[in-house]
Design a protein around this motif. Sequence first.
Motif, PDB file in Angstrom:
ATOM      1  N   MET A   1      46.872  -9.680   8.277  1.00 44.93           N
ATOM      2  CA  MET A   1      45.664 -10.420   8.578  1.00 44.93           C
ATOM      3  C   MET A   1      44.870 -10.074   9.824  1.00 44.93           C
ATOM      4  N   GLU A   2      43.338 -10.441   9.950  1.00 46.01           N
ATOM      5  CA  GLU A   2      43.589 -11.031  11.715  1.00 46.01           C
ATOM      6  C   GLU A   2      43.029 -12.671  11.335  1.00 46.01           C
ATOM      7  N   PRO A   3      42.789 -13.478  12.371  1.00 51.11           N
ATOM      8  CA  PRO A   3      42.687 -15.048  12.213  1.00 51.11           C
ATOM      9  C   PRO A   3      41.050 -15.238  12.108  1.00 51.11           C
ATOM     10  N   THR A   4      40.421 -15.406  11.324  1.00 54.22           N
ATOM     11  CA  THR A   4      39.298 -16.021  10.474  1.00 54.22           C
ATOM     12  C   THR A   4      38.378 -16.807  11.790  1.00 54.22           C
ATOM     13  N   THR A   5      39.694 -18.289  12.219  1.00 54.23           N
ATOM     14  CA  THR A   5      38.987 -18.745  12.991  1.00 54.23           C
ATOM     15  C   THR A   5      40.157 -19.548  14.335  1.00 54.23           C
ATOM     16  N   THR A   6      39.823 -20.226  15.381  1.00 51.88           N
ATOM     17  CA  THR A   6      40.508 -20.318  15.761  1.00 51.88           C
ATOM     18  C   THR A   6      40.972 -21.372  16.183  1.00 51.88           C
ATOM     19  N   ILE A   7      41.819 -21.428  17.205  1.00 53.61           N
ATOM     20  CA  ILE A   7      43.448 -23.143  17.402  1.00 53.61           C
ATOM     21  C   ILE A   7      42.387 -23.945  16.566  1.00 53.61           C
ATOM     22  N   ARG A   8      41.608 -24.146  18.368  1.00 55.83           N
ATOM     23  CA  ARG A   8      40.494 -25.200  18.741  1.00 55.83           C
ATOM     24  C   ARG A   8      39.667 -26.348  17.949  1.00 55.83           C
ATOM     25  N   ILE A   9      39.421 -24.940  17.197  1.00 54.69           N
ATOM     26  CA  ILE A   9      38.025 -25.240  15.836  1.00 54.69           C
ATOM     27  C   ILE A   9      38.542 -25.847  14.871  1.00 54.69           C
ATOM     28  N   GLU A  10      39.886 -24.703  14.417  1.00 60.84           N
ATOM     29  CA  GLU A  10      40.599 -25.667  12.878  1.00 60.84           C
ATOM     30  C   GLU A  10      41.418 -27.211  13.582  1.00 60.84           C
ATOM     31  N   LEU A  11      41.251 -27.424  14.726  1.00 59.25           N
ATOM     32  CA  LEU A  11      42.195 -28.545  16.063  1.00 59.25           C
ATOM     33  C   LEU A  11      41.063 -29.972  15.657  1.00 59.25           C
ATOM     34  N   ILE A  31      52.012 -35.525  20.750  1.00 55.08           N
ATOM     35  CA  ILE A  31      51.774 -34.801  22.171  1.00 55.08           C
ATOM     36  C   ILE A  31      50.889 -35.449  22.983  1.00 55.08           C
ATOM     37  N   ASN A  32      50.874 -35.537  24.499  1.00 55.23           N
ATOM     38  CA  ASN A  32      50.275 -36.372  25.491  1.00 55.23           C
ATOM     39  C   ASN A  32      48.784 -35.762  25.612  1.00 55.23           C
ATOM     40  N   PRO A  33      48.333 -37.717  25.192  1.00 54.42           N
ATOM     41  CA  PRO A  33      46.320 -36.984  25.090  1.00 54.42           C
ATOM     42  C   PRO A  33      45.486 -36.565  25.988  1.00 54.42           C
ATOM     43  N   GLY A  34      46.451 -36.350  26.937  1.00 58.19           N
ATOM     44  CA  GLY A  34      45.010 -35.622  27.977  1.00 58.19           C
ATOM     45  C   GLY A  34      45.839 -33.930  28.189  1.00 58.19           C
ATOM     46  N   THR A  35      46.873 -33.749  27.355  1.00 59.97           N
ATOM     47  CA  THR A  35      47.446 -32.537  26.897  1.00 59.97           C
ATOM     48  C   THR A  35      46.675 -31.867  25.957  1.00 59.97           C
ATOM     49  N   VAL A  36      45.682 -32.753  24.918  1.00 54.62           N
ATOM     50  CA  VAL A  36      45.322 -32.124  23.555  1.00 54.62           C
ATOM     51  C   VAL A  36      43.963 -32.162  24.351  1.00 54.62           C
ATOM     52  N   SER A  37      43.719 -33.181  25.250  1.00 55.89           N
ATOM     53  CA  SER A  37      42.018 -33.078  24.970  1.00 55.89           C
ATOM     54  C   SER A  37      41.735 -31.829  26.107  1.00 55.89           C
ATOM     55  N   GLY A  38      43.255 -31.377  27.094  1.00 57.07           N
ATOM     56  CA  GLY A  38      42.767 -29.405  27.607  1.00 57.07           C
ATOM     57  C   GLY A  38      42.532 -28.999  26.997  1.00 57.07           C
ATOM     58  N   ILE A  39      43.400 -28.731  25.639  1.00 62.01           N
ATOM     59  CA  ILE A  39      43.470 -27.215  24.687  1.00 62.01           C
ATOM     60  C   ILE A  39      41.832 -27.467  24.162  1.00 62.01           C
ATOM     61  N   VAL A  40      41.769 -29.280  23.492  1.00 65.65           N
ATOM     62  CA  VAL A  40      40.259 -28.886  23.191  1.00 65.65           C
ATOM     63  C   VAL A  40      39.419 -28.185  23.617  1.00 65.65           C
ATOM     64  N   THR A  41      38.975 -28.706  25.205  1.00 71.40           N
ATOM     65  CA  THR A  41      38.039 -28.887  26.010  1.00 71.40           C
ATOM     66  C   THR A  41      38.006 -26.591  26.711  1.00 71.40           C
ATOM     67  N   ILE A  70      48.433 -15.442  19.866  1.00 72.12           N
ATOM     68  CA  ILE A  70      48.088 -14.406  20.985  1.00 72.12           C
ATOM     69  C   ILE A  70      47.265 -14.159  20.691  1.00 72.12           C
ATOM     70  N   GLU A  71      45.681 -14.012  19.918  1.00 67.03           N
ATOM     71  CA  GLU A  71      45.059 -13.489  20.161  1.00 67.03           C
ATOM     72  C   GLU A  71      44.126 -14.547  21.419  1.00 67.03           C
ATOM     73  N   GLU A  72      44.347 -15.669  21.578  1.00 66.15           N
ATOM     74  CA  GLU A  72      43.763 -17.258  21.575  1.00 66.15           C
ATOM     75  C   GLU A  72      44.584 -17.568  23.070  1.00 66.15           C
ATOM     76  N   PHE A  73      45.261 -16.951  23.472  1.00 67.56           N
ATOM     77  CA  PHE A  73      46.541 -17.898  24.771  1.00 67.56           C
ATOM     78  C   PHE A  73      47.038 -16.606  25.406  1.00 67.56           C
ATOM     79  N   LEU A  74      47.466 -15.594  25.572  1.00 66.40           N
ATOM     80  CA  LEU A  74      48.631 -13.961  25.427  1.00 66.40           C
ATOM     81  C   LEU A  74      47.237 -13.341  26.044  1.00 66.40           C
ATOM     82  N   ASN A  75      46.527 -12.633  25.227  1.00 70.84           N
ATOM     83  CA  ASN A  75      45.656 -12.016  25.304  1.00 70.84           C
ATOM     84  C   ASN A  75      44.462 -11.818  26.315  1.00 70.84           C
ATOM     85  N   THR A  76      43.940 -13.000  26.672  1.00 73.28           N
ATOM     86  CA  THR A  76      43.176 -13.225  28.031  1.00 73.28           C
ATOM     87  C   THR A  76      43.744 -13.649  28.941  1.00 73.28           C
ATOM     88  N   ALA A  77      44.746 -13.577  29.197  1.00 73.31           N
ATOM     89  CA  ALA A  77      45.655 -13.786  30.812  1.00 73.31           C
ATOM     90  C   ALA A  77      47.026 -13.071  30.825  1.00 73.31           C
TER      91      ALA A  77
END
Length: 455
Positions: A1-11, A31-41, A70-77
């Motif tokens: 089943m394909e993902p229906t939403t992104t990790i960032r949106i769920e977060l 998790i370091n807040p700076g890391t969370v901020s970077g993930i969200v943005t 895999i779709e959001e972080f590995l496919n794009t780079a």
Amino acid sequence: MEPTTTIRIELENFMKQNGLNITQFGLVAGINPGTVSGIVTGNRTLSVHQLDRITATLGHPKGHFYKNYIEEFLNTATPNIRRVRPLLYHCAELDMFDCIEQVVNLLMENLAYADALFVIAEDFFKQGKFAASIILYESVAIGEKKQHSERLALCQYRIFMAKQGNDQEINYQAAIHFEDYVERLDDADQLDALKDLANAYLSTRKWNKLDEWTHKLERKAKIQYHLAHSREGKKKRIPKKTNRPLFYYVAYSNLLYACVCEEKGDYEQALKYTYAYADLSWVKENDKEAQHWIQLFKKWAQANIYTNKLLSGDATVIPDYLMLSQSSKDELPITLCNIVEAANRYHFNVDDILQRFELEIAEFIQHRLDTIYILQKTSDLLVLFLHELAKYHLVNSNFTNGFNYLIITLEKSATFNNKTFIIKCVGLFESFKKHATIGTETAYQNIIREVCERN
């Protein structure tokens, strides 16, 4: 089943629903807040370790977001092997083979990753994660296909071994596929591969194949043994050791020849081969490992001497044969199977023996073993033993026990995809069909219907 939403949106949704800002969520998740901020943005790459922390904090089971990742972080780079490695290990633990395939396909777009994937595959294989290892080995093998390399052969060897299980047809087809790659392995791996290939044909009862590959094992083993102990051979550096002492492969070829002769009913020749591996006075090694195997061959020979005498009609060996086998729990089922087979062939009564070992027989029927070689041997021995028990009771008009064992034999044969014994069960049932109850015939027809639908 394909993902229906992104990790960032769920977060983001989770933080809104729980009234958490980035700093608060970072503290909760560890998790370091700076890391969370970077993930969200979207300005920071997410590691698998961080993903697992986020997943747990959101109340999901481990691996819930792996497809998204895999779709959001590995496919794009371009994938980073250091980032991907833990993902592969986690997916293997969770049996998420579709995710492993996705990651491997991404990595193998660059053949430079083949070395790293091979190392991971070897690790999976050692850990018993065979299904996961096969995916990696097959990908590496595709990359090596045009090279005719030793690593290609080693990948095919591992795939062959990883596929060995309780399905006899899969075991056989894997062995057939592997045959073409044996000669490409180095000398040490060749001997082990020839031994394993012969074992596969032994367990699937392909006697002509067993004879053919035993010849090759014997020839290679004798050459390697001579080279290792000749003056010229000692001067050469041996890059890799075999899993067992070199003499083992020479002795084991005699044991396999004896199996072929036994199946043909040539017990005199089988005994000659058995005496050959019983007498290892020619062996030059004298270390602890060598002594271990020498003693084992002597033990196997003693049991197989009784086996061949029994199967040639000499029932007087039964008491000594049973006494010997009772010292080893693994040997008792083989002994009982041979005793019942001989009883069927020469029409002597073994009711007292079957009653005496009733509990052990029941335990063997229910027992499950997981290692590759033990599983191969046990599945074959089990259906053979059950078939002989069914035949013995039916011939002696004990129809309740006879049909009970026959149905169990048919069920196990269907489970193991053992076509030889499915056919034997059909023949045995038809011979005694007039004595079957309606319940027995219904159970029989149901299994046959399932077998036909499966095939």
